[in-house]
Design an enzyme around this catalytic site. Structure first.
Site, PDB file in Angstrom:
ATOM      1  N   ASN A   1       0.846  -1.200   0.000  1.00  0.00           N
ATOM      2  CA  ASN A   1       0.000   0.000   0.000  1.00  0.00           C
ATOM      3  C   ASN A   1       0.880   1.248   0.000  1.00  0.00           C
ATOM      4  O   ASN A   1       2.100   1.155   0.062  1.00  0.00           O
ATOM      5  CB  ASN A   1      -0.976  -0.017   1.191  1.00  0.00           C
ATOM      6  CG  ASN A   1      -0.251   0.004   2.521  1.00  0.00           C
ATOM      7  OD1 ASN A   1       0.388   0.979   2.862  1.00  0.00           O
ATOM      8  ND2 ASN A   1      -0.335  -1.112   3.245  1.00  0.00           N
TER       9      ASN A   1
ATOM     10  N   ASP B   1      -4.687  -6.119   5.297  1.00  0.00           N
ATOM     11  CA  ASP B   1      -5.736  -6.915   5.935  1.00  0.00           C
ATOM     12  C   ASP B   1      -5.636  -8.391   5.550  1.00  0.00           C
ATOM     13  O   ASP B   1      -6.024  -9.259   6.309  1.00  0.00           O
ATOM     14  CB  ASP B   1      -7.115  -6.368   5.548  1.00  0.00           C
ATOM     15  CG  ASP B   1      -7.342  -4.984   6.142  1.00  0.00           C
ATOM     16  OD1 ASP B   1      -6.871  -4.760   7.273  1.00  0.00           O
ATOM     17  OD2 ASP B   1      -7.957  -4.124   5.483  1.00  0.00           O
TER      18      ASP B   1
ATOM     19  N   ASP C   1      -5.114  -8.966  13.537  1.00  0.00           N
ATOM     20  CA  ASP C   1      -5.197  -7.538  13.873  1.00  0.00           C
ATOM     21  C   ASP C   1      -4.272  -7.292  15.071  1.00  0.00           C
ATOM     22  O   ASP C   1      -4.583  -7.680  16.200  1.00  0.00           O
ATOM     23  CB  ASP C   1      -6.644  -7.150  14.208  1.00  0.00           C
ATOM     24  CG  ASP C   1      -6.799  -5.644  14.291  1.00  0.00           C
ATOM     25  OD1 ASP C   1      -5.987  -4.996  14.987  1.00  0.00           O
ATOM     26  OD2 ASP C   1      -7.741  -5.108  13.657  1.00  0.00           O
TER      27      ASP C   1
HETATM   28  O1  C5P Z   1      -9.251  -1.896  10.993  1.00  0.00           O
HETATM   29  P1  C5P Z   1      -8.339  -0.866  10.449  1.00  0.00           P
HETATM   30  O2  C5P Z   1      -7.269  -1.424   9.544  1.00  0.00           O
HETATM   31  O3  C5P Z   1      -9.005   0.335   9.847  1.00  0.00           O
HETATM   32  O4  C5P Z   1      -7.601  -0.305  11.756  1.00  0.00           O
HETATM   33  C1  C5P Z   1      -6.564   0.598  11.709  1.00  0.00           C
HETATM   34  C2  C5P Z   1      -5.751   0.520  12.966  1.00  0.00           C
HETATM   35  O5  C5P Z   1      -5.493  -0.832  13.333  1.00  0.00           O
HETATM   36  C3  C5P Z   1      -4.408   1.143  12.764  1.00  0.00           C
HETATM   37  O6  C5P Z   1      -3.991   1.656  14.009  1.00  0.00           O
HETATM   38  C4  C5P Z   1      -3.543  -0.032  12.337  1.00  0.00           C
HETATM   39  O7  C5P Z   1      -2.175   0.175  12.604  1.00  0.00           O
HETATM   40  C5  C5P Z   1      -4.112  -1.158  13.180  1.00  0.00           C
HETATM   41  N1  C5P Z   1      -4.048  -2.476  12.548  1.00  0.00           N
HETATM   42  C6  C5P Z   1      -3.254  -3.470  13.082  1.00  0.00           C
HETATM   43  N2  C5P Z   1      -3.247  -4.719  12.511  1.00  0.00           N
HETATM   44  C7  C5P Z   1      -3.988  -4.986  11.429  1.00  0.00           C
HETATM   45  C8  C5P Z   1      -4.799  -3.989  10.863  1.00  0.00           C
HETATM   46  C9  C5P Z   1      -4.802  -2.736  11.444  1.00  0.00           C
HETATM   47  O8  C5P Z   1      -2.552  -3.208  14.056  1.00  0.00           O
HETATM   48  N3  C5P Z   1      -3.944  -6.190  10.890  1.00  0.00           N
END
Ligand code: C5P
Length: 400
Positions: free
Chosen positions: A210, A279, A306
Site C-alpha cells: 500500500n 488486511d 489484527d
Molecule cells: O481496521 P483498520 O485497519 O481500519 O484499523 C486501523 C488501525 O489498526 C491502525 O492503528 C492499524 O495500525 C491497526 N491495525 C493493526 N493490525 C492490522 C490492521 C490494522 O494493528 N492487521
C-alpha cells in the site's frame, strides 16, 4: 520562552573534522537565547578558527590554560562554575580517553574536572576508533559517572567509511541541549510503535502493498523521543531515516510485524499502531515467479491478524493508540472502531480526494478517547505528531 533562555552553555570543541559543525551549533544556541562560551583545544584550532567561534558566540574564545590576560578576566575555576552545562562537540577519541582517566592537561579537560555542572559529549570519530574496545570502555566509564553521551550517528564519514562515528547534526544537538534543560513528560516510559506499510509476498519478486509512506509514524517516534520516552519502532519498508535515539526493527509482512510487537509487549507502556497493515495475505506464496501464461490469475487471500486488537486485549495491556483512515462519517466510524478494537485512544483522519494523509506531508486528525475528544487541524505531520504525543502523554498519565 525558549527552554534555553539565559542558560549558560560552555561549548568545548576538540580536534576533529566535525569541528566545523560546531559553528552552526553556536549559531543555533545563540538564536535560542543561550549564553555560549566556547573553549577550544589546541587541536580544534586546526579545523576551525577561534575568530569564527568568537564572532558567532559574541564572547572571546578560551584556548590556553595559562593565559594571564584571560585568567584575569575569569579564572578557569570560575569558568567551570559559570557553566550550567558543559557540552563537548565534537568530542574526539583522545579527549574522551583523557576525560575517562581524569586528566587535566589542557583547559577544556581541566574545566571538566573542576566543574559540578553536567557534562555531555557528542562523540565524532572514525567508526573503527569508535568501536575500539578502548573507546567503548572509556564511554562506559563516563556514562557510569553520569556524563551524557549524545550520539554518535551512523552514516558516511569524512574518511570515506560508513558506520557509527558521525557527530549528531547541530539541530539534533540543539534538541538534546533543550531536552536537557526541560526534560520531557514521558521520561522512563517505553513506547512501542508500528509504522509504514506491510508487503505481503505473492511470489519471490512480487507483493501486495500500500501507499503508506511511514512519515506519520516516524514523526511520532521523534516526538516521543523529544518527550524523553524510550522508543522501539517496528517498521515496514519505507525510505526514511531512523530518528535519532529510536531503536528500529525492520519487517516486511504483517505476520513479522505481529511477531516483533508481541515479543516486546512486556516492556511496553504505550503502544501506538500507526502502520498500514495489510488486511489479507496470500494463502500460498508461489515458490517461483508466476508466469503470464493464463488470461486470468486467481489468488486466494486469508485474513491477517489484527495486531492492535491483540495488544489491546492482552492481559496486562499497555495504553493503546490506534489510527483510523475513513472516507466518510469520520467521528462516528472512528468511535465504532475504538470500541470494536478496545483501544484507549484512536486518531482518525479522512482519506481520499485532497485530504492529506497517505503519502502527504500534512494531515489533520480527530482524536477520540473514552468520554472525550479533540480536533487537531491540518498541519505538517511533524507538528501534528508533537501535538498528538502531548495528548497521548496526558491521557496515559491520567490512566496511570
Ligand atoms: O481496521 P483498520 O485497519 O481500519 O484499523 C486501523 C488501525 O489498526 C491502525 O492503528 C492499524 O495500525 C491497526 N491495525 C493493526 N493490525 C492490522 C490492521 C490494522 O494493528 N492487521
Amino acid at each position: 520562552m525558549s527552554a534555553l533562555e539565559n542558560k549558560r552553555v560552555l561549548l568545548g570543541i576538540t580536534g576533529g573534522i566535525a569541528a566545523y559543525k560546531a559553528a552552526e551549533l553556536v549559531r543555533l544556541l545563540v538564536q535560542a537565547k543561550a549564553q555560549v562560551q566556547v573553549v577550544m583545544t589546541p587541536a580544534a584550532a586546526n579545523f576551525i578558527t577561534p575568530l569564527t567561534m568568537q564572532a558567532l558566540s559574541g564572547r572571546s574564545v578560551r584556548q590556553e590554560m595559562f593565559d594571564t590576560e584571560q585568567e584575569a578576566v575569569m579564572g578557569h575555576i570560575d569558568l567551570a562554575r559559570w557553566a550550567d552545562l558543559i557540552l563537548v562537540a565534537p568530542a574526539s577519541a583522545d579527549f574522551i580517553s583523557r576525560l575517562a582517566v581524569g586528566m587535566a592537561n589542557d583547559l577544556l579537560a581541566t574545566l571538566c574536572l573542576a566543574t559540578t555542572a553536567p557534562i555531555a559529549l557528542a562523540p565524532a570519530m572514525n567508526r573503527e576508533m569508535w568501536q575500539n574496545q578502548a573507546t567503548q570502555q572509556n564511554v562506559t566509564v563516563l556514562s557510569q559517572r553520569e556524563v551524557e553521551i549524545w550520539g554518535p550517528a551512523d552514516g558516511e564519514q569524512a574518511c570515506g567509511e560508513v558506520g557509527p562515528g558521525r557527530m549528531l547534526e547541530p539541530m539534533q544537538l540543539l534538541r538534546q541541549v533543550s531536552d536537557h534543560f526541560s526534560p520531557g513528560v514521558l521520561q522512563g516510559v517505553q513506547v512501542l510503535l508500528t509504522a509504514g506499510p506491510t508487503q505481503e509476498p505473492i511470489d519471490p519478486v512480487r507483493y501486495v502493498g500500500n501507499r503508506s509512506s511511514g512519515r506519520m509514524g516516524y514523526a511520532l517516534a521523534s516526538a516521543f523521543i523529544q518527550q524523553g520516552a524510550t522508543v522501539t519502532l517496528i517498521s515496514g519498508p519505507v525510505s526514511l531515516d531512523t530518528p535519532v535515539g529510536v531503536q528500529r526493527v525492520d519487517v516486511e509482512t504483517a505476520l513479522e510485524m505481529e511477531r516483533e510487537v508481541i515479543a516486546r509487549l512486556d516492556q511496553c507502556d504505550i503502544f501506538v499502531a500507526c502502520a498500514a497493515v495489510a488486511d489479507y495475505r496470500c494463502e500460498e506464496v508461489a515458490g517461483q515467479k508466476i508466469k503470464k501464461s493464463q488470461d486470468r490469475l486467481e489468488m486466494s487471500m486469508v485474513r491477517n491478524p489484527d495486531i492492535l486488537q491483540q495488544v489491546a486485549s492482552a492481559a496486562s495491556a499497555p495504553f493503546t493508540v490506534g489510527f483510523a483512515a475513513e472516507t466518510e462519517r469520520l467521528a462516528e466510524l472512528a468511535e465504532a472502531k475504538r470500541n470494536a478494537k478496545g483501544v484507549d485512544m484512536i486518531a482518525a483522519n479522512l482519506v481520499g480526494g485532497d485530504q492529506g494523509g497517505f503519502g502527504s506531508a500534512e494531515n489533520a486528525l480527530t482524536v477520540l478517547w473514552e468520554g472525550g475528544g479533540a480536533d487537531l487541524p491540518m498541519m505538517d505531520k511533524k507538528r501534528l505528531a508533537q501535538d498528538l504525543v502531548e495528548l497521548i502523554a496526558k491521557k496515559y498519565h491520567e490512566k496511570d
